[in-house]
Design an enzyme around this catalytic site. Structure first.
Site, PDB file in Angstrom:
ATOM      1  N   LYS A 128      -4.031   5.997  14.721  1.00 27.89           N
ATOM      2  CA  LYS A 128      -4.239   5.331  13.438  1.00 27.89           C
ATOM      3  C   LYS A 128      -5.729   5.403  13.077  1.00 27.89           C
ATOM      4  O   LYS A 128      -6.461   6.251  13.587  1.00 27.89           O
ATOM      5  CB  LYS A 128      -3.737   3.886  13.523  1.00 27.89           C
ATOM      6  CG  LYS A 128      -2.214   3.775  13.619  1.00 27.89           C
ATOM      7  CD  LYS A 128      -1.565   4.138  12.290  1.00 27.89           C
ATOM      8  CE  LYS A 128      -0.075   3.885  12.300  1.00 27.89           C
ATOM      9  NZ  LYS A 128       0.533   4.176  10.967  1.00 27.89           N
TER      10      LYS A 128
ATOM     11  N   LYS B 117       0.826  -1.214   0.000  1.00 27.19           N
ATOM     12  CA  LYS B 117       0.000   0.000   0.000  1.00 27.19           C
ATOM     13  C   LYS B 117       0.856   1.258   0.000  1.00 27.19           C
ATOM     14  O   LYS B 117       0.599   2.209  -0.742  1.00 27.19           O
ATOM     15  CB  LYS B 117      -0.944  -0.013   1.211  1.00 27.19           C
ATOM     16  CG  LYS B 117      -1.945   1.148   1.223  1.00 27.19           C
ATOM     17  CD  LYS B 117      -3.218   0.781   1.966  1.00 27.19           C
ATOM     18  CE  LYS B 117      -3.020   0.653   3.461  1.00 27.19           C
ATOM     19  NZ  LYS B 117      -3.191   1.948   4.155  1.00 27.19           N
TER      20      LYS B 117
ATOM     21  N   GLN C  79       5.071   9.171   7.087  1.00 24.74           N
ATOM     22  CA  GLN C  79       4.132  10.026   6.373  1.00 24.74           C
ATOM     23  C   GLN C  79       4.530  11.492   6.478  1.00 24.74           C
ATOM     24  O   GLN C  79       4.488  12.220   5.480  1.00 24.74           O
ATOM     25  CB  GLN C  79       2.720   9.812   6.917  1.00 24.74           C
ATOM     26  CG  GLN C  79       2.144   8.447   6.608  1.00 24.74           C
ATOM     27  CD  GLN C  79       0.739   8.272   7.150  1.00 24.74           C
ATOM     28  OE1 GLN C  79       0.157   9.173   7.734  1.00 24.74           O
ATOM     29  NE2 GLN C  79       0.185   7.083   6.947  1.00 24.74           N
TER      30      GLN C  79
ATOM     31  N   ARG D 108      -5.671   1.987  18.080  1.00 27.18           N
ATOM     32  CA  ARG D 108      -5.489   0.544  17.968  1.00 27.18           C
ATOM     33  C   ARG D 108      -5.061  -0.109  19.272  1.00 27.18           C
ATOM     34  O   ARG D 108      -5.248  -1.319  19.440  1.00 27.18           O
ATOM     35  CB  ARG D 108      -4.487   0.236  16.840  1.00 27.18           C
ATOM     36  CG  ARG D 108      -5.091   0.452  15.466  1.00 27.18           C
ATOM     37  CD  ARG D 108      -4.124   0.176  14.342  1.00 27.18           C
ATOM     38  NE  ARG D 108      -4.816   0.284  13.048  1.00 27.18           N
ATOM     39  CZ  ARG D 108      -4.212   0.466  11.888  1.00 27.18           C
ATOM     40  NH1 ARG D 108      -2.887   0.556  11.853  1.00 27.18           N
ATOM     41  NH2 ARG D 108      -4.901   0.559  10.773  1.00 27.18           N
TER      42      ARG D 108
ATOM     43  N   ARG E  19       2.855   5.941  -3.357  1.00 27.82           N
ATOM     44  CA  ARG E  19       3.988   6.738  -3.829  1.00 27.82           C
ATOM     45  C   ARG E  19       4.214   6.567  -5.324  1.00 27.82           C
ATOM     46  O   ARG E  19       4.586   7.522  -6.018  1.00 27.82           O
ATOM     47  CB  ARG E  19       5.230   6.367  -3.019  1.00 27.82           C
ATOM     48  CG  ARG E  19       5.164   6.878  -1.573  1.00 27.82           C
ATOM     49  CD  ARG E  19       6.116   6.134  -0.646  1.00 27.82           C
ATOM     50  NE  ARG E  19       6.164   6.704   0.696  1.00 27.82           N
ATOM     51  CZ  ARG E  19       5.252   6.491   1.652  1.00 27.82           C
ATOM     52  NH1 ARG E  19       4.201   5.722   1.398  1.00 27.82           N
ATOM     53  NH2 ARG E  19       5.396   7.045   2.844  1.00 27.82           N
TER      54      ARG E  19
ATOM     55  N   ASP F  58       2.295  -0.847  11.713  1.00 32.66           N
ATOM     56  CA  ASP F  58       0.972  -1.258  11.240  1.00 32.66           C
ATOM     57  C   ASP F  58       0.657  -2.716  11.562  1.00 32.66           C
ATOM     58  O   ASP F  58      -0.490  -3.150  11.422  1.00 32.66           O
ATOM     59  CB  ASP F  58       0.859  -1.044   9.731  1.00 32.66           C
ATOM     60  CG  ASP F  58       0.702   0.423   9.365  1.00 32.66           C
ATOM     61  OD1 ASP F  58       0.164   1.182  10.184  1.00 32.66           O
ATOM     62  OD2 ASP F  58       1.126   0.809   8.267  1.00 32.66           O
TER      63      ASP F  58
ATOM     64  N   SER G   8       7.739   9.186  11.920  1.00 28.52           N
ATOM     65  CA  SER G   8       6.585   9.113  11.015  1.00 28.52           C
ATOM     66  C   SER G   8       7.052   9.208   9.575  1.00 28.52           C
ATOM     67  O   SER G   8       7.520  10.258   9.133  1.00 28.52           O
ATOM     68  CB  SER G   8       5.589  10.244  11.308  1.00 28.52           C
ATOM     69  OG  SER G   8       4.575  10.275  10.315  1.00 28.52           O
TER      70      SER G   8
END
Length: 447
Positions: free
Chosen positions: A352, A27, A175, A356, A32, A325, A173
């Protein structure tokens, strides 16, 4: 992007998992591949793209900003890019669905273009804070107006030229790092990101492959990634490896269900993503690599996993970024181990698709697992390999990884486990339940 009507699902034991599994494309790499191709001059081709809802949200947003993105009959994708600096003003809000990756990375793209974009999302995404991306992008000159708490919906008004910055990540991170690097592509000068703790490096690998002037330096302060702006990216042919986050569920399922013997094909084993394999092996999992190879600059192998007795461990904190994840799946593995597994150092799990840590603590407790919740993880006391009590209905909280993790738990439970809504699985792994039926058919259950 409205969320579909809830789709409850009840899962019980099906016997051993047997056969071969090919997981969807990674993913993170799929997102990207689309974004960088959209910024290249010319046509790129992508094979193995994950066709889940999150990645399709990225494709739709890039189309709205001028890129031509088409799927061929053979399953490959063609992207004709607009060039760095060439994004167009979208005619309407960009609906990110449930995808935090789409939102944060696209915010970085928009930040250094002379356009304004409004980002919206579903109920789950709209609860997730975006402040950690807003702060550095605002420092670069973008004007960002967010809902209370730095949440969606929000508007990004890009600026040209943006201001290059040197930014030290306060929290590990990938992201945030990627958003800053993407903003830096159209920013004159050199933009630098310093990460004290290394995170997944797909952006760096792929940007270099597209021809960006990017350097990486290891320093006492951490890993320094520098990108020279006003870049020209060249189109590429990309083959996306299998997603290790999707492979995680089969790694755990085959490890805990007696008699299982599964080969998971074409799994990406980038060292910044393979922490779960390391942790499971520490617990005694029987996982071997076959046909190790490189695909598009990413290490890949087929993983052969067989049922094994697992023992509790204390998960090293430095593994957290490389398996963030996969913690929900790890918690399920811990539920079947002998002893108490302590898995901490993962406070990122609180923000998230759901919280979680709290979600998995509630779900495991409901099906009879002894769990202690910490601010940054869980301690889980396992059954020593025996079945979980089960017999409860679990709230997936619109979180695909919660739904799939509890599906795995139900495969070795004394009483069936019901998931209140399994539809979020489509965001990352549309064929998950069909694959489960193939390796562990319901018809094999004995009366």
């Amino acid at each position: 992007m409205s969320h579909p009507a809830p789709s409850p699902l009840t899962i019980g034991p099906r016997g051993a998992l047997k056969g071969r599994v090919r997981v969807p494309g990674d993913k993170s790499i799929s997102h990207r591949a689309l974004m960088f191709s959209a910024l290249a001059v010319g046509e790129s081709r992508v094979e193995g793209l994950l066709e889940g809802e999150d990645v399709l949200a990225t494709a739709a947003a890039l189309r709205a900003m001028g890129a031509t993105i088409e799927r061929d009959d053979d399953g490959s994708w063609r992207i004709h890019g607009v060039g760095v600096g060439g994004l167009l003003q979208p005619a309407s809000a960009l609906d990110m669905g449930n995808s935090g990756t789409s939102t944060r990375l696209l915010m970085g793209l928009v930040a250094s273009h002379a356009i304004t974009a409004t980002f919206t999302g579903d109920a789950s995404l709209s609860k997730r804070p975006m402040g950690r991306v807003i702060d550095p992008l605002a420092t670069m000159g973008a004007e960002i107006t967010a809902s209370p708490g730095g949440r969606l919906p929000l508007m990004v008004r890009g600026i040209v030229p943006a201001v290059p910055i040197t930014y030290t990540l306060p929290v590990a991170s990938a992201q945030v790092k990627s958003a800053i690097l993407l903003a830096g592509l159209n920013t004159p000068g050199i933009t630098r990101v310093i990460e004290p703790v290394a995170t997944r490096d797909h952006s760096e690998r792929m940007l270099a492959g597209f021809g960006a002037d990017l350097t990486i330096e290891e320093t006492p302060e951490g890993r320094v990634i520098s990108i020279r702006g006003e870049a020209e990216l060249a189109p590429q042919h990309i083959v996306v490896p299998g997603d290790p986050s999707s492979a995680a569920f089969w790694l755990v399922a085959a490890s805990v269900v007696p008699g299982s013997d599964v080969v998971i094909e074409n799994v990406g084993l980038n060292p910044t993503r393979s922490g779960l394999v390391t942790a499971l092996r520490m617990m005694g999992a029987d996982i071997t690599e076959r046909d190790a190879r490189s695909v598009g600059g990413e290490p890949v192998a087929d993983l052969h996993v067989r049922h094994a007795a697992l023992s509790a461990i204390t998960v090293p904190h430095d593994l957290a970024p490389s398996m963030i994840d996969e913690y929900p799946a790890l918690f399920v593995a811990a539920a079947f181990a002998t002893g108490t597994t302590v898995a901490r150092g993962a406070e990122e799990l609180r923000v998230k698709e759901s919280d979680r840590i709290a979600a998995m603590a509630a779900a495991l407790s409901a099906i009879g697992v002894a769990v202690t919740e910490h601010d940054d993880g869980l301690s889980v006391t396992g059954t020593g390999g025996g079945p979980l009590p089960g017999g409860a209905t679990i709230a997936s909280l619109l979180d695909h990884r919660i739904a799939m993790s509890l599906t795995v738990a139900g495969l070795h439970a004394a009483a069936p486990v019901t998931i209140d809504d399994a539809s979020p699985v489509a965001t990352s792994y549309p064929m998950f339940f069909a694959t489960l039926d193939a390796v562990a058919p319901v018809a094999e259950v004995e009366a």
